[in-house]
Design a protein around this motif. Structure first.
Motif, PDB file in Angstrom:
ATOM      1  N   GLU A 186       0.805  -1.230   0.000  1.00 33.05           N
ATOM      2  CA  GLU A 186       0.000   0.000   0.000  1.00 33.05           C
ATOM      3  C   GLU A 186       0.838   1.280   0.000  1.00 33.05           C
ATOM      4  O   GLU A 186       0.293   2.376  -0.049  1.00 33.05           O
ATOM      5  N   GLN A 187       2.163   1.143   0.058  1.00 29.12           N
ATOM      6  CA  GLN A 187       3.022   2.327   0.104  1.00 29.12           C
ATOM      7  C   GLN A 187       3.307   2.881  -1.278  1.00 29.12           C
ATOM      8  O   GLN A 187       4.452   2.858  -1.733  1.00 29.12           O
ATOM      9  N   GLY A 188       2.302   3.386  -1.916  1.00 28.51           N
ATOM     10  CA  GLY A 188       2.503   3.973  -3.232  1.00 28.51           C
ATOM     11  C   GLY A 188       1.168   4.476  -3.715  1.00 28.51           C
ATOM     12  O   GLY A 188       0.132   4.121  -3.155  1.00 28.51           O
ATOM     13  N   THR A 189       1.194   5.302  -4.752  1.00 31.25           N
ATOM     14  CA  THR A 189      -0.078   5.817  -5.261  1.00 31.25           C
ATOM     15  C   THR A 189      -0.749   4.753  -6.128  1.00 31.25           C
ATOM     16  O   THR A 189      -0.110   3.824  -6.613  1.00 31.25           O
ATOM     17  N   SER A 237      -0.359  -2.649   8.434  1.00 30.25           N
ATOM     18  CA  SER A 237       0.439  -1.602   7.792  1.00 30.25           C
ATOM     19  C   SER A 237       1.870  -1.664   8.305  1.00 30.25           C
ATOM     20  O   SER A 237       2.415  -0.695   8.821  1.00 30.25           O
ATOM     21  N   LYS A 246      -2.413  -2.006  -5.624  1.00 33.74           N
ATOM     22  CA  LYS A 246      -2.555  -2.204  -4.178  1.00 33.74           C
ATOM     23  C   LYS A 246      -3.987  -2.544  -3.797  1.00 33.74           C
ATOM     24  O   LYS A 246      -4.366  -2.426  -2.634  1.00 33.74           O
ATOM     25  N   GLU A 247      -4.785  -2.972  -4.780  1.00 36.50           N
ATOM     26  CA  GLU A 247      -6.215  -3.164  -4.520  1.00 36.50           C
ATOM     27  C   GLU A 247      -6.542  -4.429  -3.744  1.00 36.50           C
ATOM     28  O   GLU A 247      -7.597  -4.514  -3.134  1.00 36.50           O
ATOM     29  N   PRO A 306      -4.603  -6.536  -1.171  1.00 38.98           N
ATOM     30  CA  PRO A 306      -3.558  -7.028  -0.273  1.00 38.98           C
ATOM     31  C   PRO A 306      -3.956  -8.394   0.296  1.00 38.98           C
ATOM     32  O   PRO A 306      -5.133  -8.639   0.578  1.00 38.98           O
ATOM     33  N   TYR A 353       3.608  -6.004   4.235  1.00 34.27           N
ATOM     34  CA  TYR A 353       3.983  -5.477   2.916  1.00 34.27           C
ATOM     35  C   TYR A 353       4.800  -6.503   2.130  1.00 34.27           C
ATOM     36  O   TYR A 353       4.633  -6.655   0.919  1.00 34.27           O
TER      37      TYR A 353
END
Lengths: 167, 442
Positions: A99-102, A146, A138-139, A141, A151
């Motif tokens: 999730e660490q990204g746009t 977090s 990232k849709e 996981p 990750y």
């Protein structure tokens, strides 16, 4: 190994698979892969369950990378061998990001990861018309904390089997 | 779904005023600057109900006007309990001393009635209390009864723009992704709301993942990405009848990140082929695509300049995601982001002077703005995950997605002033992400 302990190991393996198999997304017809999921017993070496558990259906990536580690290559060597033996199957390779990204960058990153798996499998002899790729960014996981512990499992490419032709 | 929005009949007809009419140059003025400002005190008493059926609307319209103005952080409402003066007749002279006594600098008065056809008729005036005169001319708005909120927003837009000199943004809508369900299998639907979260309407069902909608320049169509076929693909949706169609694509590719050109005829988007993502444009009418970039790096998240001549986009050609600007037909690109960290989702401001972006640095996400040459970078927000800015029609406010961390993490929409002040959550029914702020409505 006695028959009993073998059975126990097998059951444990199935239980693990059941809780790490969320990749068949529950949102309607969206998978587009025929949604093979678990079919057949994991003891049957031609089953998708066997592929998932014994061969290993996924490889993991470093942050922002799509290069294949030695471990990933060894998993993919086994995948390629299995796919060539079990030629009735086609596969969709799903690329994912943490999730660490746009959102849109991660879609593109997931596509890179899926493609590097595809290229590797093709280089090991799998016919490229049996493989398709898709990115979920990232849709979807697989782990939802977090933290890096989650990750690291989310930065993945999963080879999802389907019976029949891809196109 | 049937379109039931009001048609603002004879919208903003100037209403004949007696001799007190003023030019639009009263002394009541609020300059929006970077410094800390004291919000301007204002009063909006209930409108005068000129017909019995309009009594509820008289209060509700006043409340929406007040909420719009207070929500900017530039105005502070003096509540009705503190009012000394009473407005009982819209045409009687205002007793300014009563409003000076409570230090209301701006006063909005109005009247509402329902006409024979069941339409809402609103008249309003804006008063400069300390000058003891009107600010601009009174106006009359007519609309369908279920569109009363839009009439209130239009009044507030007039107040805002006459006092600040800036364009308004209250009579506008936002299309976004409504989210529900657990983090690992989030259900997503396109939804449309008024800018303040009212009048929510779903545009798609939750059967498949939908991402990153974008309004057309006139707000009547939406581009978005959907996994309907199992693979990300761009769809074009008509807001009025929610009819949608998939745009043409190449087999074995993914297409996503669609944006309208300023004339609404072209789609700028990302296409991924063989794992490599580049930028393309597609003529909507013919479906013909043109490739703009051709590099082994990721090129995505594009945005046109307001005049359509240039494109700002995100690329990792330097090794990490950064912002670049090129001509609209493609060609060489200039890098504009040079700070520490990763930059993404650039969006050109409607005025053309700024680019809003997402920045990721030292484990935090920020929404920021910079000039189009990359200078004067300012970060407006900071959190675990802020992303995806979209501009208010007047270029003063940015809406974005903020997601909280952990298993229970949830996305919501927020707004922030481009000065970095006035961070607010937009009320939505549950999780919400990927807002696209539409134009000021006609």
């Amino acid at each position: 190994m006695t028959y009993l302990s073998k059975t126990i190991i097998l059951v444990a393996g199935l239980a693990l698979a059941a809780c790490t198999n969320p990749d068949r997304f529950a949102d309607g017809d969206g998978s587009g892969t025929g949604g093979a999921g678990l079919s057949g017993a994991a003891s049957d070496p031609t089953s998708s369950a066997y592929f998932q558990q014994a061969v290993g259906d996924r490889v993991l990536f470093a942050v922002d990378q799509s290069t294949l580690s030695a471990q990933a290559q060894s998993t993919l060597d086994a995948q390629a061998q299995w796919l060539m033996t079990n030629s009735d199957y086609t596969a969709v390779i799903e690329g994912h990001a943490d999730e660490q990204g746009t959102r849109e960058y991660n879609l593109a990153l997931g596509a890179r990861r899926a493609n590097s798996v595809r290229d590797y499998l093709v280089s090991r002899g799998v016919a490229d018309n049996r493989l398709r790729t898709v990115s979920y960014g990232k849709e979807r996981p697989i782990e939802i904390c977090s933290e890096e512990a989650c990750y690291t499992k989310n930065r993945r490419a999963v080879t999802v089997l389907a019976a029949g032709s891809v196109s | 779904m049937i379109r039931s929005f009001l048609t603002l009949l004879a919208a903003l007809t100037f209403w004949a005023m007696p001799a007190t009419a003023q030019e639009n140059s009263g002394p009541l003025r609020l300059e929006i600057t970077e410094g800390v400002i004291e919000p301007m005190p204002f009063a909006v008493p209930d409108l005068v109900a000129e017909s019995a059926q309009a009594r509820d609307l008289a209060t509700r319209i006043a409340r929406v006007i007040a909420a719009d103005l207070s929500g900017t952080g530039l105005f502070r409402e003096i509540p009705a309990e503190a009012h000394i003066g009473r407005i009982t007749n819209f045409d009687s002279p205002v007793q300014f001393a009563d409003w000076r006594a409570i230090n209301a600098q701006a006063l909005v008065t109005g009247a509402v009635s329902l006409d024979g056809a069941g339409r809402v008729v609103v008249k309003f005036r804006i008063h400069d209390v300390f000058a003891g005169q009107e600010l601009g001319r009174g106006q009359q708005l007519v609309g369908e009864e279920d569109g009363w909120r839009r009439i209130a927003h239009k009044v507030a837009d007039q107040v805002y723009s006459r006092i600040t000199g800036e364009g308004g943004y209250f009579d506008s809508r936002v299309v976004f992704v409504s989210e529900s369900g657990p983090k690992g299998e989030r259900a997503k639907r396109l939804a449309i709301v008024d800018y303040d979260g009212a009048n929510l309407r779903y545009l798609t069902d939750a059967s498949t993942i939908v991402l990153a909608p974008r309004f057309s320049p006139t707000g009547d169509r939406v581009l978005y990405t959907s996994y309907e076929t199992g693979f990300p693909r761009i769809y074009l949706l008509d807001v009025a009848d929610v009819g949608r169609r998939a745009l043409p694509t190449l087999d074995g590719t993914m297409s996503f990140a669609p944006r309208f050109s300023p004339d609404g005829r072209t789609v700028l988007y990302s296409l991924t082929q063989g794992g490599n993502t580049d930028l393309y444009t597609m003529d909507i009418a013919s479906g013909a695509s043109v490739r703009l970039t051709n590099a082994p790096s990721i090129e995505t998240a594009p945005s046109y300049s307001p005049d359509g001549s240039r494109i700002v986009f995100e690329s990792d050609r330097s090794g990490s995601p950064q912002l670049y600007i090129m001509e609209a037909r493609g060609g060489e690109a200039q890098r504009i982001s040079f700070g520490r960290g990763r930059y993404g989702t650039p969006v050109w401001s409607p005025r053309g002077d700024l680019v809003a972006f997402t920045k990721q640095a030292e484990g935090r996400f920020h929404i920021g703005v910079m000039r189009t040459d990359g200078s004067e970078e300012r970060l407006l927000t900071a959190s675990f995950l802020d992303e995806g800015p979209t501009w208010a029609p007047n270029g003063r406010v940015i809406m974005f997605t903020r997601e909280t961390r952990g298993e229970q993490g949830e996305a919501r929409l927020y707004t922030v002033d481009i000065t970095g002040r006035n961070l607010r959550q937009v009320p939505t029914n549950g999780g919400a992400s990927d807002p696209s702020w539409g134009p000021l409505q006609e």
